[in-house]
Write a protein that holds these residues in place. Structure first.
Motif, mmCIF file in Angstrom:
data_model
loop_
_atom_site.group_PDB
_atom_site.id
_atom_site.type_symbol
_atom_site.label_atom_id
_atom_site.label_comp_id
_atom_site.label_asym_id
_atom_site.label_seq_id
_atom_site.Cartn_x
_atom_site.Cartn_y
_atom_site.Cartn_z
ATOM 1 N N GLY A 373 5.965 1.156 20.698
ATOM 2 C CA GLY A 373 4.776 0.942 20.060
ATOM 3 C C GLY A 373 3.557 2.054 20.345
ATOM 4 N N PRO A 430 5.154 -10.708 26.929
ATOM 5 C CA PRO A 430 4.835 -10.167 25.526
ATOM 6 C C PRO A 430 3.311 -9.823 25.374
ATOM 7 C CG PRO A 430 6.553 -11.937 25.257
ATOM 8 C CD PRO A 430 6.079 -11.682 26.673
ATOM 9 N N GLU A 431 2.660 -10.905 25.938
ATOM 10 C CA GLU A 431 1.196 -10.442 25.919
ATOM 11 C C GLU A 431 0.494 -9.484 26.891
ATOM 12 O OE1 GLU A 431 1.764 -14.308 28.307
ATOM 13 O OE2 GLU A 431 2.652 -13.631 26.623
ATOM 14 N N GLU A 434 1.129 -6.387 24.584
ATOM 15 C CA GLU A 434 0.210 -6.412 23.816
ATOM 16 C C GLU A 434 -1.072 -5.657 24.085
ATOM 17 O OE1 GLU A 434 0.219 -10.088 21.994
ATOM 18 O OE2 GLU A 434 2.081 -9.826 20.948
ATOM 19 N N TRP A 437 -1.084 -2.005 24.600
ATOM 20 C CA TRP A 437 -1.206 -1.436 23.276
ATOM 21 C C TRP A 437 -2.655 -1.270 22.873
ATOM 22 C CZ3 TRP A 437 3.304 -4.353 20.814
ATOM 23 C CH2 TRP A 437 4.389 -3.829 21.192
ATOM 24 N N ARG A 438 -3.371 -2.542 23.114
ATOM 25 C CA ARG A 438 -4.775 -2.564 22.755
ATOM 26 C C ARG A 438 -5.577 -1.633 23.618
ATOM 27 N NH1 ARG A 438 -3.749 -8.317 22.658
ATOM 28 N NH2 ARG A 438 -4.562 -8.561 24.823
ATOM 29 N N GLU A 443 -3.548 -2.627 17.786
ATOM 30 C CA GLU A 443 -3.320 -4.042 17.668
ATOM 31 C C GLU A 443 -2.025 -4.345 16.922
ATOM 32 O OE1 GLU A 443 -5.210 -6.405 18.561
ATOM 33 O OE2 GLU A 443 -6.887 -5.517 19.084
ATOM 34 N N MET A 444 -0.975 -4.642 17.670
ATOM 35 C CA MET A 444 0.286 -4.789 17.252
ATOM 36 C C MET A 444 0.891 -6.083 17.960
ATOM 37 S SD MET A 444 2.082 -1.312 17.317
ATOM 38 C CE MET A 444 1.629 -0.772 19.159
ATOM 39 N N THR A 445 1.708 -6.744 17.371
ATOM 40 C CA THR A 445 2.322 -7.959 17.827
ATOM 41 C C THR A 445 3.710 -7.496 18.228
ATOM 42 O OG1 THR A 445 1.591 -9.021 15.964
ATOM 43 C CG2 THR A 445 3.317 -10.328 17.294
ATOM 44 N N TYR A 446 4.023 -8.127 19.535
ATOM 45 C CA TYR A 446 5.311 -7.606 20.264
ATOM 46 C C TYR A 446 6.489 -8.229 19.636
ATOM 47 C CZ TYR A 446 8.577 -7.645 24.312
ATOM 48 O OH TYR A 446 9.535 -7.540 25.319
#
Length: 949
Positions: A373, A430-431, A434, A437-438, A443-446
């Motif tokens: 990511g 996962p959060e 994420e 990444w933020r 802004e991406m989804t795991y």
């Protein structure tokens, strides 16, 4: 019915959690001593010349409810964050069955170091499981039963390699990708010993002929995974040794150190279910090739046989330890991390090799997804191959990204001025990814990444590990719970009976003080978290330090040493740095009495000093004239003296101020060993009677539990002139670290803090007074049957007394070993054996024991004396008797009985409970057999039956 008001005080009731004898029982005990009051006993016992003038004033003692409320308020000042800082510390999940049945179970946390193997078979088996797991994961033949932390284990490996290498070079090479705190601790250890530390790249900077050994980090602190086979081969060609600092979870996927022909491996098992706890305690490990096992520091669990030929576990090769070899010991490691090693071993059993591999794979997959990511966001991720850690080049965005991550509830690692380190772990969800990444602006989804793994193919593990059946047991909770219960039932810990160990102060660890340890606000904090996230810990450490300074009479305190032996070492380093700053670095002589703890001369050796032994006088005191003569003879080079107060002979010596003055007159500093502080709190202060530095055993005097041989804490207090020379730490912008974390093992400090809150100054002082009362009561009651070896001029002792067993040996052939093993039949752990005087028992009951337990011990000892008299006077066979055959087991009750005494006499001597009797699971263990036939990993099941044949 009518009611009347009483003098009942709920706060006094809180103090009674720790003080065993009830007021009425104290009165009876004082009557036995022929004294009108406790004050009268203290006046006779403690010289007026050392008594502190002002009482301890910490306010009123708090009720248990208020203690927990105060601790909760402190805990909530720590911010709950997900820390992906790594650097040797990782989030982990403690399986609830392990948390409840091991960490929170007094059967495990109140046990003593397993020097008496017959009553330690449960924890010995658990520690043997730990050794087996580590040996398998590292691919090396021998592993020890834990060390203090990864950084100190690396330093121990360095000195072990220097002893074992055939190279005569004085350099030690350190991989520049080792964790910074490891490099810091290695440098601290190396400097006094004249070892040159060379930090560099193993593949470009290593000159094998210039070093006796090298250490490599695997994986590296920035994430690199290298195969070190070639550098190790070059080291071996130059007669030098290769050491790997290896992550045991990574070893579930990666080639083992043994497959690279490493000689030694070290690391931390923290991520095997042991919370970060702001730095500890955690169990470090050390493994090595079979050729080096006798040079290995720390404790080694081995398999032997008992008197019936049945398999039995024991501590092996004890002749290496500092209490025997003193300054010639392999190290001064007195406290391992047994409780945490047990937790890690149970984690291994709970998951088994397949489960551990699955966790390692999960951690790696999360890291791969995270890296993928970040690359999609345009960032450069290094290294290309990694396990759980990556380093991201971010340039001038470093501060912005780090702050954005914190705002999202995540801590990342700041590296230099342009890079960020990220380490995933078992609790990276996962959060969490994420949120990272933020912070980097995406802004991406795991989701799954394109590549399943990024491990180097040449480093993938192909060998099996943890093949022993113990790691493949039925992992239903019923089975694993019963297994832990079976092991606990084999042991005798403080939750069953008094452990009257002289100088070891096995006192109560009240439940209310233990509760906060597992609160996530304390347990889930990374040691390198930003200061504004740990305000609770900061307050606790500062206030506890202030309280300990008030108790000891010192001006400043360092919490960094994570054992008593580490405290000694840190204290001597502080003195050494002070002399060096005054242009007196040539001072290198340390005066140590013959009766000193074995760790004292070992610690002096570790800082490069020469030990000069001082004689003891007839009454056990320091021979002041011999001390004066040796201080004068070494005046030009005198660095320090190391004394214990009250003395190891169990007496408050009148001459302590004189000894301190002599030392100061000749330019030396005074180190007062804090092992016997339980006899001084509220009554006398080492910093007031002439001490310049002392360590405090928080796992003795201040209620941190012993844990079967660790955890421990050994903070040092110093006078103001030594404060600038206390240990620093690279994380705090300093140097000279003695432990991996800046504050040692902070997660157990709430125990000591809660103890002081619950007791208050008055309660702490009363505890000291009652400890002295209990010891004098035992000494008085036993004085007709056993000679109390040392007393003060009024016939009193301090908080412990030494019973002379040598007359029994001369008259009946009964040794201290025989008495110790017979006490097992009575349901007691033996007192300290043959130290500081061979052929004696040193008894310390502590203030925790009620009169009934003291009387039970006295009855047992008097009965043992009567049995010895029976042997001496020919009423029973000199070899076939209850003392020589002790301990007796349930197996002794079945089958034919051909001994010249009854089964009842064998198994139910005075002191033993008829109901709830403790039964040793094995007969007397054959120590010599165990050392001749050294087996330090779990033997295959078929060998269990072979041992009995």
């Amino acid at each position: 019915m009518t009611f009347s008001l009483t003098d009942y005080n709920p706060y006094d009731f809180a103090n009674r959690r720790h003080i065993g004898p009830a007021p009425a029982e104290m009165a009876q005990m004082l009557e036995t001593l022929g004294l009108p009051s406790l004050d009268a006993l203290i006046d006779r016992t403690v010289p007026q010349g050392i008594r502190q003038s002002e009482p301890l004033d910490f306010g009123d003692p708090q009720s248990e409810r208020n203690v927990l409320r105060t601790m909760r308020e402190i805990a909530e000042r720590n911010k709950g964050m997900k820390s992906l800082i790594g650097q040797g510390y990782y989030g982990t999940l403690t399986p609830p069955v392990i948390q409840r049945n091991i960490l929170e179970n007094p059967a495990w946390y109140t046990a003593y170091t397993p020097y008496q193997p017959e009553i330690s078979q449960g924890r010995l088996e658990a520690l043997l499981n730990f050794q087996t797991m580590i040996s398998d994961l590292t691919g090396l033949e021998v592993a020890n039963a834990s060390l203090l932390d990864e950084a100190t284990a690396a330093a121990e490996a360095m000195t072990m390699a220097q002893r074992g290498a055939k190279s005569k070079a004085t350099g030690f090479f350190v991989d520049q990708r080792c964790h910074p705190q490891t490099i810091d601790v290695i440098r601290t250890r190396a400097e006094p010993l004249g070892i040159e530390v060379i930090v560099g790249d193993p593949f470009t900077d290593l000159a094998p002929e210039a070093v006796f050994a090298a250490i490599f980090q695997y994986p590296g602190t920035y994430g690199h995974v290298h195969d070190f086979t070639a550098p190790i081969e070059k080291l071996h060609a130059a007669k030098a040794l290769g050491i790997l600092a290896a992550d045991p979870l990574a070893l579930c996927l990666l080639k083992s150190p043994g497959e690279m022909d490493a000689d030694i491996a070290v690391g931390s098992t923290q991520r095997f279910g042991v919370p970060m706890g702001y730095g500890g305690p955690h169990a470090a490990y050390m493994a090595c090739k079979d050729a080096f096992k006798r040079a290995m520091p720390g404790r080694l669990i081995g398999v032997s046989v008992d008197a019936r030929g049945n398999k039995a576990y024991r501590l092996s090769l004890q002749t290496r330890e500092q209490h025997i070899r003193r300054e010639k010991a392999t190290s001064n490691v007195c406290t391992a991390q047994a409780l945490l090693a047990v937790m890690a071993s149970m984690y291994g059993i709970y998951y088994g090799p397949d489960g551990l591999k699955a966790i390692a794979q999960s951690v790696h997959r999360k890291t791969v997804r995270l890296a993928t990511g970040l690359e999609k966001l345009g960032f450069e991720v290094k290294p290309e191959r990694f396990f759980d850690t990556i380093t991201v080049e971010v340039g001038a965005l470093q501060g912005v990204i780090l702050n954005a991550a914190v705002a999202g509830g995540v801590n990342l690692r700041k590296i230099g001025t342009t890079r960020i380190g990220i380490s995933c772990d078992e609790v990276t969800y996962p959060e969490t990814v994420e949120a990272v990444w933020r912070a980097f602006g995406g802004e991406m989804t795991y989701r799954d990444s394109d590549r399943p793994y990024r491990l180097p193919d040449e480093n993938l593990r192909e060998t099996k590990y943890m093949t022993h059946p113990i790691f493949h047991m039925n992992r239903a909770e019923a089975e694993i719970t019963r297994y832990m219960r079976r092991l606990a039932d084999r042991d005798l810990a403080l939750d069953r009976a008094m452990i009257p160990l002289g100088s070891c102060t096995m006192k109560l660890n009240a439940t209310v003080e233990m509760i906060p340890v597992t609160w996530p606000e304390f347990s889930d904090v990374h040691p390198f978290a930003p200061a504004d996230q740990v305000e609770g810990y900061t307050h606790l450490i500062q206030d506890l330090s202030a309280k300990l300074c008030a108790i000891t009479g010192y001006d400043a305190l360092s919490m960094q040493p994570n054992s008593g032996a580490q405290g000694e070492y840190a204290g001597l380093l502080t003195i050494r740095a002070y002399h060096k700053a005054r242009k007196e670095g040539h001072r290198n002589v340390c005066l140590i009495p013959m009766s000193a703890h074995g760790t004292n001369p070992a610690s002096a050796q570790m800082v490069g000093w020469k030990v000069v032994v001082v004689k003891s006088a007839e009454n056990g005191d320091i021979d002041v004239e011999d001390f004066r003569a040796k201080a004068e003879a070494n005046a030009e080079n005198l660095a320090a003296c190391m004394i214990t107060y009250p003395s190891t002979h169990g007496v408050f010596e009148d001459t302590v101020r004189e000894v301190c003055e002599i030392t100061h007159q000749h330019g030396g500093q005074v180190y007062i060993d804090g092992a016997n502080m339980n006899a001084m709190v509220g009554i006398a202060q080492p910093g007031d009677i002439g001490g310049d530095v002392s360590h405090l055993n928080l796992h003795k005097t201040f209620c941190i539990p012993h844990g079967g041989g660790g955890p421990g804490m050994g903070p040092i207090g110093v006078k103001a002139h030594l404060e600038p020379y206390l240990p620093g730490h690279c994380h705090m912008g300093g140097s000279g670290a003695v432990s991996a974390a800046p504050f040692g093992s902070p997660s157990i400090l709430p125990i000591s803090y809660a103890y002081i809150l619950a007791m208050g100054g008055e309660g702490l002082t009363q505890a000291t007074r009652v400890a002295i009362l209990n010891a004098n009561y035992i000494a008085k009651r036993l004085s007709g049957a056993f000679k109390v070896l040392y007393t003060n001029p009024t016939g009193d002792v301090a908080h412990e007394c030494i019973l002379d067993i040598r007359p029994l040996t001369e008259a009946a052939g009964v040794t201290v070993d025989d008495v110790a093993k017979r006490l097992i039949d009575c349901g007691f752990h033996a007192p300290t054996m043959s130290w500081p005087v061979p052929g004696t028992l040193m008894v310390e009951p502590t203030e925790s024991e009620p009169k009934a337990e003291l009387d039970r011990f006295i009855d047992a000892m008097l009965a043992i004396r009567a049995e010895a008299d029976d042997i001496a006077e020919g009423r029973i066979d000199a070899e076939n008797n209850p003392l020589k055959n002790a301990p007796h087991t349930v197996e002794d009750l079945v089958g034919d009985w051909e001994r010249p005494y009854t089964r009842e006499q064998a198994c139910y001597p005075p002191g033993a409970f008829r109901v709830d009797k403790y039964w040793a699971p094995v007969n007397r263990v054959d120590n010599a057999y165990g050392d001749r036939h050294l087996v330090c990993t779990c033997p295959p099941l078929e060998s269990y039956s072979e041992a009995a044949e």
